[in-house]
Design a protein around this motif. Sequence first.
Motif, PDB file in Angstrom:
ATOM      1  N   ASP A  88       0.853  -1.188   0.000  1.00 23.65           N
ATOM      2  CA  ASP A  88       0.000   0.000   0.000  1.00 23.65           C
ATOM      3  C   ASP A  88       0.891   1.241   0.000  1.00 23.65           C
ATOM      4  OD1 ASP A  88      -1.959   1.879   0.210  1.00 23.65           O
ATOM      5  OD2 ASP A  88      -2.951   1.004   1.955  1.00 23.65           O
ATOM      6  N   PRO A  89       1.545   1.535  -1.134  1.00 24.46           N
ATOM      7  CA  PRO A  89       2.482   2.666  -1.156  1.00 24.46           C
ATOM      8  C   PRO A  89       1.815   4.014  -0.940  1.00 24.46           C
ATOM      9  CG  PRO A  89       2.130   1.817  -3.370  1.00 24.46           C
ATOM     10  CD  PRO A  89       1.473   0.848  -2.431  1.00 24.46           C
ATOM     11  N   ALA A  90       0.537   4.145  -1.335  1.00 23.85           N
ATOM     12  CA  ALA A  90      -0.150   5.431  -1.158  1.00 23.85           C
ATOM     13  C   ALA A  90      -0.304   5.759   0.322  1.00 23.85           C
ATOM     14  CB  ALA A  90      -1.504   5.399  -1.842  1.00 23.85           C
ATOM     15  N   ALA A  91      -0.789   4.774   1.107  1.00 26.34           N
ATOM     16  CA  ALA A  91      -0.934   4.992   2.557  1.00 26.34           C
ATOM     17  C   ALA A  91       0.432   5.170   3.208  1.00 26.34           C
ATOM     18  CB  ALA A  91      -1.678   3.811   3.181  1.00 26.34           C
ATOM     19  N   ALA A  92       1.426   4.415   2.722  1.00 26.15           N
ATOM     20  CA  ALA A  92       2.778   4.532   3.273  1.00 26.15           C
ATOM     21  C   ALA A  92       3.317   5.934   3.067  1.00 26.15           C
ATOM     22  CB  ALA A  92       3.697   3.508   2.614  1.00 26.15           C
ATOM     23  N   LEU A 113      10.729   7.016   1.463  1.00 24.25           N
ATOM     24  CA  LEU A 113       9.909   7.956   0.684  1.00 24.25           C
ATOM     25  C   LEU A 113      10.091   7.712  -0.817  1.00 24.25           C
ATOM     26  CD1 LEU A 113      10.417  11.326   2.612  1.00 24.25           C
ATOM     27  CD2 LEU A 113       8.216  10.246   2.121  1.00 24.25           C
ATOM     28  N   ALA A 114      11.351   7.555  -1.236  1.00 27.31           N
ATOM     29  CA  ALA A 114      11.624   7.323  -2.651  1.00 27.31           C
ATOM     30  C   ALA A 114      11.016   6.008  -3.124  1.00 27.31           C
ATOM     31  CB  ALA A 114      13.132   7.316  -2.891  1.00 27.31           C
ATOM     32  N   ARG A 115      11.098   4.981  -2.279  1.00 29.35           N
ATOM     33  CA  ARG A 115      10.554   3.665  -2.652  1.00 29.35           C
ATOM     34  C   ARG A 115       9.039   3.744  -2.815  1.00 29.35           C
ATOM     35  NH1 ARG A 115      14.125   0.579  -0.848  1.00 29.35           N
ATOM     36  NH2 ARG A 115      13.832   1.184   1.320  1.00 29.35           N
ATOM     37  N   ALA A 116       8.365   4.476  -1.934  1.00 35.72           N
ATOM     38  CA  ALA A 116       6.905   4.618  -2.038  1.00 35.72           C
ATOM     39  C   ALA A 116       6.527   5.304  -3.347  1.00 35.72           C
ATOM     40  CB  ALA A 116       6.371   5.400  -0.845  1.00 35.72           C
ATOM     41  N   LYS A 296     -16.630  -3.956 -17.946  1.00 38.05           N
ATOM     42  CA  LYS A 296     -17.073  -2.935 -17.000  1.00 38.05           C
ATOM     43  C   LYS A 296     -16.565  -3.256 -15.594  1.00 38.05           C
ATOM     44  CE  LYS A 296     -21.201  -0.640 -15.191  1.00 38.05           C
ATOM     45  NZ  LYS A 296     -22.692  -0.612 -15.174  1.00 38.05           N
ATOM     46  N   GLY A 297     -16.683  -4.525 -15.193  1.00 35.23           N
ATOM     47  CA  GLY A 297     -16.177  -4.920 -13.885  1.00 35.23           C
ATOM     48  C   GLY A 297     -14.674  -4.730 -13.779  1.00 35.23           C
ATOM     49  N   SER A 298     -13.981  -5.029 -14.876  1.00 35.24           N
ATOM     50  CA  SER A 298     -12.536  -4.833 -14.904  1.00 35.24           C
ATOM     51  C   SER A 298     -12.184  -3.367 -14.695  1.00 35.24           C
ATOM     52  CB  SER A 298     -11.983  -5.332 -16.234  1.00 35.24           C
ATOM     53  OG  SER A 298     -10.588  -5.132 -16.320  1.00 35.24           O
ATOM     54  N   ARG A 299     -12.904  -2.472 -15.373  1.00 38.12           N
ATOM     55  CA  ARG A 299     -12.619  -1.046 -15.234  1.00 38.12           C
ATOM     56  C   ARG A 299     -12.921  -0.538 -13.829  1.00 38.12           C
ATOM     57  NH1 ARG A 299     -11.294   2.490 -15.080  1.00 38.12           N
ATOM     58  NH2 ARG A 299     -12.479   4.196 -15.955  1.00 38.12           N
ATOM     59  N   GLU A 300     -13.951  -1.077 -13.186  1.00 39.78           N
ATOM     60  CA  GLU A 300     -14.280  -0.647 -11.824  1.00 39.78           C
ATOM     61  C   GLU A 300     -13.144  -0.981 -10.859  1.00 39.78           C
ATOM     62  OE1 GLU A 300     -17.988  -2.553 -11.074  1.00 39.78           O
ATOM     63  OE2 GLU A 300     -19.174  -1.058 -12.168  1.00 39.78           O
ATOM     64  N   ILE A 301     -12.520  -2.138 -11.061  1.00 43.57           N
ATOM     65  CA  ILE A 301     -11.377  -2.504 -10.216  1.00 43.57           C
ATOM     66  C   ILE A 301     -10.195  -1.586 -10.513  1.00 43.57           C
ATOM     67  CG2 ILE A 301      -9.764  -4.338  -9.600  1.00 43.57           C
ATOM     68  CD1 ILE A 301     -11.999  -6.322 -10.458  1.00 43.57           C
ATOM     69  N   HIS A 302     -10.008  -1.278 -11.797  1.00 43.45           N
ATOM     70  CA  HIS A 302      -8.926  -0.358 -12.147  1.00 43.45           C
ATOM     71  C   HIS A 302      -9.139   1.008 -11.518  1.00 43.45           C
ATOM     72  CE1 HIS A 302      -8.208  -3.149 -15.716  1.00 43.45           C
ATOM     73  NE2 HIS A 302      -7.098  -3.157 -15.023  1.00 43.45           N
ATOM     74  N   ASP A 303     -10.400   1.435 -11.418  1.00 43.50           N
ATOM     75  CA  ASP A 303     -10.684   2.719 -10.773  1.00 43.50           C
ATOM     76  C   ASP A 303     -10.167   2.726  -9.337  1.00 43.50           C
ATOM     77  OD1 ASP A 303     -11.835   3.929 -12.938  1.00 43.50           O
ATOM     78  OD2 ASP A 303     -13.884   3.370 -12.422  1.00 43.50           O
ATOM     79  N   LYS A 304     -10.377   1.612  -8.625  1.00 42.68           N
ATOM     80  CA  LYS A 304      -9.883   1.515  -7.243  1.00 42.68           C
ATOM     81  C   LYS A 304      -8.367   1.622  -7.209  1.00 42.68           C
ATOM     82  CE  LYS A 304     -13.648  -1.550  -5.741  1.00 42.68           C
ATOM     83  NZ  LYS A 304     -13.974  -2.903  -5.239  1.00 42.68           N
ATOM     84  N   LEU A 305      -7.710   0.921  -8.132  1.00 44.15           N
ATOM     85  CA  LEU A 305      -6.256   0.946  -8.165  1.00 44.15           C
ATOM     86  C   LEU A 305      -5.729   2.339  -8.504  1.00 44.15           C
ATOM     87  CD1 LEU A 305      -5.632  -2.446  -9.986  1.00 44.15           C
ATOM     88  CD2 LEU A 305      -4.925  -1.891  -7.655  1.00 44.15           C
ATOM     89  N   LEU A 306      -6.404   3.021  -9.431  1.00 44.11           N
ATOM     90  CA  LEU A 306      -5.915   4.324  -9.875  1.00 44.11           C
ATOM     91  C   LEU A 306      -6.098   5.413  -8.826  1.00 44.11           C
ATOM     92  CD1 LEU A 306      -7.122   4.178 -13.577  1.00 44.11           C
ATOM     93  CD2 LEU A 306      -4.755   4.284 -12.795  1.00 44.11           C
ATOM     94  N   THR A 307      -6.974   5.193  -7.838  1.00 45.43           N
ATOM     95  CA  THR A 307      -7.109   6.181  -6.763  1.00 45.43           C
ATOM     96  C   THR A 307      -5.855   6.216  -5.900  1.00 45.43           C
ATOM     97  OG1 THR A 307      -8.211   4.543  -5.347  1.00 45.43           O
ATOM     98  CG2 THR A 307      -9.616   5.998  -6.660  1.00 45.43           C
ATOM     99  N   THR A 308      -5.160   5.078  -5.798  1.00 48.69           N
ATOM    100  CA  THR A 308      -3.950   5.017  -4.969  1.00 48.69           C
ATOM    101  C   THR A 308      -2.668   5.079  -5.792  1.00 48.69           C
ATOM    102  OG1 THR A 308      -4.022   2.589  -4.996  1.00 48.69           O
ATOM    103  CG2 THR A 308      -5.099   3.710  -3.157  1.00 48.69           C
ATOM    104  N   MET A 309      -2.724   4.686  -7.069  1.00 48.02           N
ATOM    105  CA  MET A 309      -1.526   4.741  -7.913  1.00 48.02           C
ATOM    106  C   MET A 309      -1.898   5.283  -9.290  1.00 48.02           C
ATOM    107  SD  MET A 309      -0.920   0.602  -8.248  1.00 48.02           S
ATOM    108  CE  MET A 309      -0.332   0.488  -6.566  1.00 48.02           C
TER     109      MET A 309
END
Length: 534
Positions: A88-92, A113-116, A296-309
């Motif tokens: 979870d690099p975003a939270a880190a 910091l650089a690794r995150a 559509k389901g695939s894109r919804e999961i990508h949306d979750k991923l793109l919020t953090t990365m």
Amino acid sequence: MSPFARPYARLLACPAARAPAWLAASCALVLAACGKPTESESIQAAQALLAKDDLAGAAIELKSVLGEHPDSADARLLLGKALLKAGDPAAALIELRKVDSSPALEAQLLPELARAQLLLGDYASVLSQYGKVKLADPVASADLKTTVASAHAAQGNAAEATQAAEAALQMQPGYAPALVVLARMDATQGRGEEALRRLDALLATSAWPEAAGLLKADILLQAKGPPQAALAAYRQVLTAYPRSVAARAGIINQLVDERKGAEARREFEDLRKEAPRHPDTLFLQAQFAFADGDYKGSREIHDKLLTTMPENPRVLLSAGLAEYQMQHYSLAAGFLGRAVKVAPQQLLARQMLAQSYLKMALPEKAGEVLQPVVEQAGADAASLSLAAEAQLQAGDAKRSEALFKRAAQVAPEAARTRAAMAQLQLTQAQSAQGNLGPAVAELQNLATTKPDSQADLALLNLRLRQNDYKAALLVIDGLEKKRPNEPVAFVFRGRVLMSQGDTAGAGVNFEKALQKVPHHLPALDGLAALDMLA
């Protein structure tokens, strides 16, 4: 409870007892000291959990410490490390940025910091913020420089990546992560055997890094050798690092490549139980949804991923592919364009971005995207063919023919190249009122023998221009067999039947197209045209 505290506890528990105020206060302090660990003890406990890879337990312990001591730099730094290891690099990054960046903590803080930022795909920030930083501690400085090398590698800067990794080795001779980066550079530049020699030397040590085993498996996979070799390498990593999500993901991808779908999904379910929120787990879940046609389901999961990365090129590429399959070409171009910007060397992202532009009738943009690849002497056949199609769509037949010929030299038997060449010859013969026979025969041969549908579409286009509806319907039948889950064949059949006056049959086909892709605009247009006729 200690024997010392027991009599005071008994006294305080007795309602008839009348203890002096000073005694009650002393007892409370003793009890508090006996029942609650100190900040230092809690941090040590979290470190022990982290060493055992109990990342969730470590995070809980550290959050408890921060609840009592919000200014604890040691606890927050350790929490950032735990979140990084948990994927979870975003939270880190949020936690690490709260740590006081004093000179005393630089050696511990800056590498994390650089690794995150690296894991988030923010390569530009890694290079701009840490590219020239040198820390007093040689190990920490080598760690930071290796992350800089990895950022260069991710952007395709091979020379800069190699230079940074060698600098890390000067700071800390034998530093394993830097050696892994050098092995990666060897592999990307066609020196696979040299890369494997470096990695085997690392894997012979007692404490070899996880990244070395993963890279070896990746190289074996890309070398197109026996699939068992790559699978064994991934399993070797999993044996040494039982909680390695990357190793499990590699095993799953390899099983998918071997057409062992049921086994791959069983492995994936095990991964979901162990690391349900890990980005790699979510990414695989999106891939399985994509494979099942649930774009559509695939894109919804990508949306979750793109919020953090939001700048991760792999996630951007996958999101773009899902939009492309849903025929949302403008959205696809948005994601794919960002992927190319972050990782210019990502060839598939360039090719799919060019295809999106071609679908949007923007051939000039498609040509611009492919130009850096086409300019290279060793350009691949797929990129050359796409660039040729872009030039053809833009009306430059001469340049298109030159690119098609280059593609044919690189991969003379590739179906896409042969179909494009035949289509070009057909266009030239029509404009010169020449003999269409050889080009038509080539397209018919490709349409019946190759799974690619480009020849089918070119042949269908010709039959429709000739008003040869009987021949067009035969081509559409073949197209439907190749693309049964897409609306394209049903839309074309509906249009042909409508031209023949079979409005009932046309309506049935337009409805079938909508069953494949609801709200499909060409099918809706067809139904609207039927309503107008009625």
